[in-house]
Design a protein around this motif. Structure first.
Motif, PDB file in Angstrom:
ATOM      1  N   GLU A  68      46.783 -10.974  10.254  1.00  0.00           N
ATOM      2  CA  GLU A  68      45.799 -10.240  10.406  1.00  0.00           C
ATOM      3  C   GLU A  68      46.000  -8.757  10.506  1.00  0.00           C
ATOM      4  OE1 GLU A  68      43.383 -12.380  13.247  1.00  0.00           O
ATOM      5  OE2 GLU A  68      41.916 -10.783  13.395  1.00  0.00           O
ATOM      6  N   GLY A  69      44.907  -8.015   9.967  1.00  0.00           N
ATOM      7  CA  GLY A  69      45.281  -6.510   9.748  1.00  0.00           C
ATOM      8  C   GLY A  69      46.074  -6.045   8.688  1.00  0.00           C
ATOM      9  N   GLN A  70      46.748  -6.813   7.879  1.00  0.00           N
ATOM     10  CA  GLN A  70      47.429  -6.452   6.909  1.00  0.00           C
ATOM     11  C   GLN A  70      46.822  -6.744   5.570  1.00  0.00           C
ATOM     12  OE1 GLN A  70      51.667  -7.413   6.740  1.00  0.00           O
ATOM     13  NE2 GLN A  70      51.853  -7.174   8.833  1.00  0.00           N
ATOM     14  N   ASP A  71      46.952  -5.776   4.418  1.00  0.00           N
ATOM     15  CA  ASP A  71      46.365  -5.906   3.315  1.00  0.00           C
ATOM     16  C   ASP A  71      46.780  -6.957   2.480  1.00  0.00           C
ATOM     17  OD1 ASP A  71      44.623  -3.902   3.946  1.00  0.00           O
ATOM     18  OD2 ASP A  71      45.837  -2.286   2.781  1.00  0.00           O
TER      19      ASP A  71
END
Ligand code: NI
Length: 165
Positions: A68-71
């Motif tokens: 989560e939070g990463q592309d």
């Protein structure tokens, strides 16, 4: 970069065997960059070179299993082959070349692929779930196989909307 036209299922190009990539040159890089732009524009999770009319063994797969939070990121696979697979999943599968249609297709749950990057260096990558499905689907394109020929059956609009199939 430039958008490329995505061929649809009527096009005989999609049913041909692709040749290996032998030159890891600017022309290949241009193709991969164009494919990435085309894939992003189409909101897809994978694209194979034959879908843009190039009969060479090159595909892109979007890795969506990221913390989560990463592309999410695109994996470039040149001359790929599946070296290991395990498990099984059955689910709805679609294709940018078969817009709006989905079919039930069985695929492995985990897949390990050996491939070259755009500079010709070999690497191994593993995919799970949707990514594993996508590896299989895109590699099939290189052998002229469109998912509709592997689908147990195609799904109706009703089934798609309800999510029950
Ligand atoms: Ni496809």
């Amino acid at each position: 970069m430039a958008l490329r036209n995505i061929l649809t299922q009527e096009d005989p190009t999609l049913y041909k065997e692709c040749r290996p990539v032998t030159d890891f040159n600017p022309r290949l890089h241009q193709l991969l960059d164009d494919m990435a732009e085309t894939l992003a524009k189409a909101n897809g999770v994978g694209l194979a070179a034959p879908q843009v009319g190039v009969l060479r063994r090159a595909v892109l797969v979007l890795e969506t299993n990221v913390p989560e939070g990463q592309d999410e990121y695109v994996i470039e696979l040149i001359n790929p082959r599946i070296v290991d697979s395990s498990g099984e999943q059955e689910g709805a599968e679609g294709c940018l070349s078969v817009p709006g249609e989905y079919g039930l297709v069985k695929r492995p749950m985990q897949v390990k692929v050996r491939a070259q990057n755009r500079y010709g260096e070999w690497f191994t990558v593993e995919g799970q779930g949707l990514t594993a499905r996508c590896f299989c689907h895109e590699l099939d394109h290189l052998d002229g196989v469109v998912f509709t020929s592997k689908a147990e059956r195609m799904l109706s609009q009703e089934e798609l909307e309800s999510g029950e199939y």
